[in-house]
Write an enzyme that holds these catalytic residues in place. Structure first.
Site, PDB file in Angstrom:
ATOM      1  N   LYS A 227     -36.330  -1.254  22.359  1.00  0.00           N
ATOM      2  CA  LYS A 227     -37.372  -1.147  23.373  1.00  0.00           C
ATOM      3  C   LYS A 227     -38.651  -1.855  22.966  1.00  0.00           C
ATOM      4  O   LYS A 227     -39.512  -2.106  23.794  1.00  0.00           O
ATOM      5  CB  LYS A 227     -37.630   0.319  23.712  1.00  0.00           C
ATOM      6  CG  LYS A 227     -38.091   1.145  22.550  1.00  0.00           C
ATOM      7  CD  LYS A 227     -38.154   2.604  22.946  1.00  0.00           C
ATOM      8  CE  LYS A 227     -38.520   3.453  21.738  1.00  0.00           C
ATOM      9  NZ  LYS A 227     -38.309   4.864  21.933  1.00  0.00           N
ATOM     10  N   ARG A 228     -38.780  -2.164  21.688  1.00  0.00           N
ATOM     11  CA  ARG A 228     -39.959  -2.918  21.251  1.00  0.00           C
ATOM     12  C   ARG A 228     -39.967  -4.313  21.874  1.00  0.00           C
ATOM     13  O   ARG A 228     -40.991  -4.910  22.098  1.00  0.00           O
ATOM     14  CB  ARG A 228     -39.983  -3.075  19.733  1.00  0.00           C
ATOM     15  CG  ARG A 228     -40.131  -1.806  18.980  1.00  0.00           C
ATOM     16  CD  ARG A 228     -41.602  -1.408  18.787  1.00  0.00           C
ATOM     17  NE  ARG A 228     -41.670   0.004  18.455  1.00  0.00           N
ATOM     18  CZ  ARG A 228     -41.850   0.981  19.343  1.00  0.00           C
ATOM     19  NH1 ARG A 228     -42.018   0.702  20.616  1.00  0.00           N
ATOM     20  NH2 ARG A 228     -41.870   2.238  18.977  1.00  0.00           N
TER      21      ARG A 228
END
Ligand code: GLU
Length: 496
Positions: free
Chosen positions: A265-266
């Site tokens: 998700k980064r």
């Protein structure tokens, strides 16, 4: 196509854990299992693996159901639809796992371990200090029946561990299994830990529950992500310990970020909720996931790379999947989504806009925030545009508090993101969580909320921030903070 000697009817499953937002990886593996079952007149099972109570998120299961259904990946058996092999939720099967752990104790393929968490932690630290991989040293493996009885009489808590066959001087010193995409894979037992199967609270670990269920649910093919390869020798040993035939294993390549790291998700939105709320169409997502790793013949539909779910069921070839990590390229997904939007009739397109961008419930919630704040209806758009726009990005004069440097502001925003990720999306949860962070970092409430307001709304003036974020939704709010941080990082690196 492979087949078992017994020609058992094909049964596959996905086994997501309800630990948060439904993940694109679950959709990818779900899609492959769905196709595999539909191609072979088989059954596609959905099992919820919810025995890790520390990571359990109560809303997650329903979100998994909703997003898989939204994508059109319907299952034949599962917690909500039932089936002949239920229950399909592992927390409702704990007695089954306990009984099976007893079978292994009785045939000496597992043993009771009375080591305390403190002892295990001390051993782990020693091993790490000596640069050894952390492994259970087998302390309780050879306890005598008397020692075991004494420990039990003293009510010492225990776990049940798999007795991995001896490491040296033994023909069973390694385990080999066949991966249908990679061929044979061998693990030396020196690299396989005596895995805990049943925890001291009586809950199974993933390994025991997964194997017991795959067997009892008569799963013929385990199609899952590559990250489970290193667990598979433990599973194969468990099948042997029970005297069961193992299923076929297919480990699918991990989806990757553009920089080839495991999708995270980064670097990419990974929540299916995000894609639903941001206006992606299910057939575009399915098509995009179908392109990952190959499997579809390149000449389908004149090589346009566009195909539907039924076309995938018709043409997809599992053995053509390439194991090199396919890149989850958002630019490509957007392009595909655009193609699908353009393929709609004007009326269908209007319906999508009307329901997905300007849906009644969404507009009603936004109106409720605006009624006390505007003088003419014409102002509605000016004050609410951040609810409808993807590209909100405040300049420093809007987001930077007067007494703060850019660096400390970005560091604080990063902390805000971590808090938001970990917090329930309600006013009661968000407000204290953000305030606590502010206190810890010595940011005033005003600075704290102004920064977040700027990031979410692009402005220093807005309807109440937390209410707006709740209406806007968790997935999109988090994405906005991440994009803000990304954009700042990019700007920072071009300035240098
Ligand atoms: N519960 C595991 C997961 O969350 C299932 C892995 C498997 O398919 O064996 O992915």
């Amino acid at each position: 196509m492979t087949s078992t000697s017994t020609e058992a009817p094909i049964r596959v499953r996905i086994a997501p854990s309800p630990t948060g937002d439904p993940h694109v990886g679950t959709a990818y593996i779900g899609l492959l299992n769905y196709i595999y079952a539909r191609q072979r007149d088989g059954k596609f099972v959905l099992r919820i693996e919810d025995t890790d109570r520390t990571r359990f998120v109560s809303t997650s299961e329903q979100m998994i159901f909703d997003s898989l259904r939204w994508l059109g990946l319907n299952w034949d058996e599962g917690p909500d639809v039932g089936g002949p092999f239920g229950p399909y939720r592992q927390s409702e099967r704990t007695e089954i796992y306990r009984a099976h752990a007893e079978i292994l104790l009785a045939n000496a393929t597992a043993y009771r371990c009375f080591c305390t968490p403190e002892e295990l932690e001390a051993t782990r630290k020693q091993q790490l200090a000596a640069k050894l991989p952390p492994r259970y040293p087998g302390t309780c493996r050879h306890l005598t029946p008397d020692q075991i009885a004494a420990n039990q009489a003293a009510h010492k808590p225990y776990t049940i561990r798999l007795a991995v066959p001896p490491h040296k001087g033994d023909l069973t010193a390694s385990t080999t299994f066949r991966d249908e995409l990679r061929g044979n894979i061998t693990f030396e037992h020196g690299n396989v830990d005596d895995q805990v199967l049943l925890k001291s609270d009586g809950y199974p670990t993933y390994h025991l529950a997964n194997v017991v269920d795959d067997h009892l649910m008569q799963i013929t093919d385990v199609i899952r992500a590559e990250e489970w390869i290193s667990s598979t020798p433990k599973h194969v040993l468990l099948y042997k310990a029970f005297g069961w035939q193992a299923p076929r294993f297919w480990h699918m390549p991990l989806l990757r970020n553009i920089d080839k790291s495991k999708i995270s998700k980064r670097k990419n939105p990974v929540s299916l909720i995000y894609y639903r709320e941001s206006g992606y169409l299910p057939p575009a997502i399915i098509n995009f996931l179908g392109l990952m790793g190959g499997g579809m013949p390149a000449d389908i539909n004149a090589g346009t790379e566009k195909f539907t779910l039924p076309e995938m069921v018709e043409h997809f070839v599992f053995t053509n999947i390439r194991v090199g990590g396919p890149v989850f390229d958002l630019t490509k997904l957007k392009w595909l989504n655009g193609e699908y939007l353009r393929a709609l009739s004007p009326e269908q397109f209007f319906t999508e806009v009307r329901t997905r961008v300007f849906g009644d419930d969404y507009l009603r919630n936004i109106s409720a925030l605006m009624q006390t704040r505007i003088e003419t209806l014409g102002q509605f758009g000016d004050l609410t545009n951040f609810f409808f726009s993807d590209g909100v990005l405040p300049p420093p004069e809007v987001f930077l508090p007067r007494k703060r440097t850019l660096e400390e502001t970005l560091a604080f925003a990063q902390n805000q993101l971590a808090v938001l990720e970990a917090t329930d999306w309600t006013h009661e949860a968000l407000e204290p969580a953000l305030k606590k962070l502010g206190e810890e970092e010595s940011w005033s409430v005003k600075e704290n909320f102004m920064l977040l307001r700027a990031i979410i709304t692009g402005s220093t003036m807005s309807p109440p921030l937390l209410e707006s974020m709740i209406v806007f939704g968790k997935a999109r709010s988090l994405d906005r903070v991440r994009r803000f941080l990304d954009a700042q990082k990019k700007q920072g690196s071009t300035k240098k």
